[in-house]
Scaffold this motif. Sequence first.
Motif, PDB file in Angstrom:
ATOM      1  N   THR A 111       0.813  -1.220   0.000  1.00 51.47           N
ATOM      2  CA  THR A 111       0.000   0.000   0.000  1.00 51.47           C
ATOM      3  C   THR A 111       0.850   1.276   0.000  1.00 51.47           C
ATOM      4  N   ASP A 112       2.036   1.216   0.639  1.00 51.50           N
ATOM      5  CA  ASP A 112       2.895   2.410   0.684  1.00 51.50           C
ATOM      6  C   ASP A 112       4.345   1.948   0.863  1.00 51.50           C
ATOM      7  N   VAL A 113       4.972   1.590  -0.256  1.00 53.93           N
ATOM      8  CA  VAL A 113       6.299   0.978  -0.173  1.00 53.93           C
ATOM      9  C   VAL A 113       7.345   1.950   0.393  1.00 53.93           C
ATOM     10  N   ASP A 114       7.185   3.243   0.119  1.00 53.83           N
ATOM     11  CA  ASP A 114       8.163   4.204   0.661  1.00 53.83           C
ATOM     12  C   ASP A 114       8.087   4.259   2.186  1.00 53.83           C
ATOM     13  N   GLU A 115       6.847   4.236   2.698  1.00 55.25           N
ATOM     14  CA  GLU A 115       6.661   4.257   4.149  1.00 55.25           C
ATOM     15  C   GLU A 115       7.182   2.944   4.762  1.00 55.25           C
ATOM     16  N   TYR A 116       6.932   1.846   4.059  1.00 48.51           N
ATOM     17  CA  TYR A 116       7.447   0.551   4.522  1.00 48.51           C
ATOM     18  C   TYR A 116       8.977   0.612   4.628  1.00 48.51           C
ATOM     19  N   ARG A 138      10.868   3.167   4.905  1.00 44.96           N
ATOM     20  CA  ARG A 138      11.297   4.102   5.952  1.00 44.96           C
ATOM     21  C   ARG A 138      11.239   3.443   7.332  1.00 44.96           C
ATOM     22  N   ILE A 139      10.104   2.780   7.607  1.00 51.69           N
ATOM     23  CA  ILE A 139       9.899   2.205   8.945  1.00 51.69           C
ATOM     24  C   ILE A 139      10.754   0.956   9.176  1.00 51.69           C
ATOM     25  N   CYS A 140      10.786   0.081   8.194  1.00 51.01           N
ATOM     26  CA  CYS A 140      11.403  -1.238   8.425  1.00 51.01           C
ATOM     27  C   CYS A 140      12.873  -1.303   8.043  1.00 51.01           C
ATOM     28  N   LYS A 141      13.338  -0.406   7.187  1.00 44.23           N
ATOM     29  CA  LYS A 141      14.728  -0.520   6.743  1.00 44.23           C
ATOM     30  C   LYS A 141      15.544   0.736   7.047  1.00 44.23           C
ATOM     31  N   VAL A 142      15.108   1.865   6.477  1.00 44.17           N
ATOM     32  CA  VAL A 142      15.966   3.055   6.520  1.00 44.17           C
ATOM     33  C   VAL A 142      16.148   3.584   7.946  1.00 44.17           C
ATOM     34  N   GLU A 143      15.046   3.716   8.693  1.00 41.77           N
ATOM     35  CA  GLU A 143      15.181   4.259  10.053  1.00 41.77           C
ATOM     36  C   GLU A 143      16.008   3.345  10.954  1.00 41.77           C
ATOM     37  N   PRO A 144      15.702   2.018  10.998  1.00 43.34           N
ATOM     38  CA  PRO A 144      16.556   1.163  11.846  1.00 43.34           C
ATOM     39  C   PRO A 144      18.014   1.175  11.403  1.00 43.34           C
ATOM     40  N   GLU A 170      11.198 -11.142   2.132  1.00 48.50           N
ATOM     41  CA  GLU A 170      10.453 -12.192   1.404  1.00 48.50           C
ATOM     42  C   GLU A 170       9.658 -11.622   0.242  1.00 48.50           C
ATOM     43  N   GLN A 171       9.034 -10.440   0.462  1.00 51.09           N
ATOM     44  CA  GLN A 171       8.127  -9.925  -0.576  1.00 51.09           C
ATOM     45  C   GLN A 171       8.861  -9.298  -1.765  1.00 51.09           C
ATOM     46  N   SER A 172      10.163  -9.054  -1.616  1.00 51.26           N
ATOM     47  CA  SER A 172      10.869  -8.387  -2.721  1.00 51.26           C
ATOM     48  C   SER A 172      11.998  -9.261  -3.269  1.00 51.26           C
ATOM     49  N   THR A 173      11.893 -10.573  -3.042  1.00 47.77           N
ATOM     50  CA  THR A 173      12.961 -11.494  -3.479  1.00 47.77           C
ATOM     51  C   THR A 173      12.345 -12.692  -4.194  1.00 47.77           C
ATOM     52  N   VAL A 174      12.768 -12.928  -5.437  1.00 51.72           N
ATOM     53  CA  VAL A 174      12.275 -14.115  -6.153  1.00 51.72           C
ATOM     54  C   VAL A 174      13.470 -14.894  -6.725  1.00 51.72           C
ATOM     55  N   PRO A 175      13.258 -16.181  -7.019  1.00 55.14           N
ATOM     56  CA  PRO A 175      14.343 -16.965  -7.627  1.00 55.14           C
ATOM     57  C   PRO A 175      14.612 -16.508  -9.058  1.00 55.14           C
ATOM     58  N   THR A 212       7.595  -0.515  -8.168  1.00 55.31           N
ATOM     59  CA  THR A 212       7.927   0.841  -8.634  1.00 55.31           C
ATOM     60  C   THR A 212       8.090   1.788  -7.461  1.00 55.31           C
ATOM     61  N   ASN A 213       8.848   2.849  -7.694  1.00 56.24           N
ATOM     62  CA  ASN A 213       8.989   3.923  -6.713  1.00 56.24           C
ATOM     63  C   ASN A 213       7.762   4.824  -6.807  1.00 56.24           C
ATOM     64  N   ALA A 214       7.662   5.772  -5.852  1.00 58.30           N
ATOM     65  CA  ALA A 214       6.510   6.683  -5.846  1.00 58.30           C
ATOM     66  C   ALA A 214       6.401   7.450  -7.160  1.00 58.30           C
ATOM     67  N   ASP A 215       7.557   7.737  -7.815  1.00 59.69           N
ATOM     68  CA  ASP A 215       7.510   8.494  -9.072  1.00 59.69           C
ATOM     69  C   ASP A 215       7.257   7.602 -10.294  1.00 59.69           C
ATOM     70  N   GLY A 216       7.008   6.327 -10.061  1.00 57.28           N
ATOM     71  CA  GLY A 216       6.674   5.423 -11.169  1.00 57.28           C
ATOM     72  C   GLY A 216       7.887   4.725 -11.778  1.00 57.28           C
ATOM     73  N   SER A 217       9.102   5.139 -11.389  1.00 60.58           N
ATOM     74  CA  SER A 217      10.294   4.486 -11.945  1.00 60.58           C
ATOM     75  C   SER A 217      10.469   3.092 -11.322  1.00 60.58           C
ATOM     76  N   ALA A 218      11.218   2.241 -12.037  1.00 61.03           N
ATOM     77  CA  ALA A 218      11.425   0.874 -11.536  1.00 61.03           C
ATOM     78  C   ALA A 218      12.221   0.914 -10.238  1.00 61.03           C
ATOM     79  N   LYS A 219      11.809   0.124  -9.270  1.00 58.97           N
ATOM     80  CA  LYS A 219      12.506   0.092  -7.989  1.00 58.97           C
ATOM     81  C   LYS A 219      13.710  -0.838  -8.071  1.00 58.97           C
ATOM     82  N   THR A 220      14.874  -0.339  -7.640  1.00 58.75           N
ATOM     83  CA  THR A 220      16.061  -1.200  -7.630  1.00 58.75           C
ATOM     84  C   THR A 220      16.727  -1.210  -6.251  1.00 58.75           C
ATOM     85  N   GLU A 221      16.347  -0.290  -5.377  1.00 56.23           N
ATOM     86  CA  GLU A 221      16.953  -0.174  -4.052  1.00 56.23           C
ATOM     87  C   GLU A 221      15.857   0.168  -3.056  1.00 56.23           C
TER      88      GLU A 221
END
Length: 280
Positions: free
Chosen positions: A134-139, A141-147, A222-227, A248-257
């Motif tokens: 629903t909000d990958v940027d917020e995800y 921020r909370i689960c990766k970047v802030e910690p 798990e949700q961002s990793t596939v074989p 995708t990122n909020a700006d619609g570009s492909a997400k790579t990081e």
Amino acid sequence: MAVPLQLSFTLPESRRHHCFCPHLTSKTSRLQHLEDQALSALSHAVDNYGNVVFPCALITGDVVILDLLARLGHLESGRVPVIFIDTFHLFPETHSFLKSLETKYKFKARVFKPAGFETKKDYSAKHGSDLFITDVDEYDRICKVEPFQRSLKESGTDVMLNGRRRDHGAERAHLEVFEAGKPLKCNPLAYWEFRDCWDYVEANKLEYHPLHDQGFPSIGDEQSTVPVPKEKWFEYGGERSGRFQNMTNADGSAKTECGIHVMSDATSEKGPAAELASAR
Ligand SMILES: Nc1ncnc2c1ncn2[C@@H]1O[C@H](COP(=O)(O)OS(=O)(=O)O)[C@@H](OP(=O)(O)O)[C@H]1O
């Protein structure tokens, strides 16, 4: 911005020519050169800066760095602490692999979790189970970047080690061994290729993340990793081709990081990165 290598770190004369080493056709000499370069970079970081930390995702390159640090005696001594971000979305195998490495190399990782939560259940009660949809940027921020930023700040980090490499492609294609920023980043494997990491693992009979044997070249949440089919693993950018697929990122570009490495204020203005910047 990448720092020219010679400003911060000079390779010994005998080791100058191996960053791109197609002339080294023997696998053994190529690996030996790359290994020497990585050991020199790690020693340079430890010998010249205060707090050197290793945020570790336990993928193949990270296992190489752990082994090199162990050879230098920096894991068991605690000179280089290992930082582990429990995003609450990692594979169970990642947690068990960490335990196994801690036992083997005699270290205890500093584990950081999303702020305010002890368990995934607590986290889900507040954010639900699909914030990453629903909000990958917020995800992020909370689960990766802030910690991640908190882990660097609480460790008083001067230098951060990591396993990012040029052959990951995308944003990493021009990576240098030392990279200005706060903190300074040391990428000891910048010029290694994925094949080199596996050659090191095989040559030294190292244990590796069990999910590689299930077809995952790189492993994160798990949700961002596939074989990925094995024949694609060793193509340029192949290792990360199973990460963030169709995201995708909020700006619609492909997400790579996930943005874990975008840090602005993790350390003070007077850190080594500032010294390097003023030396330029
Ligand atoms: N769980 C965890 N704990 C500690 N540190 C972590 C973690 N996940 C990622 N990292 C750090 O982020 C670097 C990039 O990893 P990824 O490429 O997997 O991250 S992401 O794609 O941005 O999600 C990664 O670089 P590598 O050393 O190449 O793994 C680490 O520096």
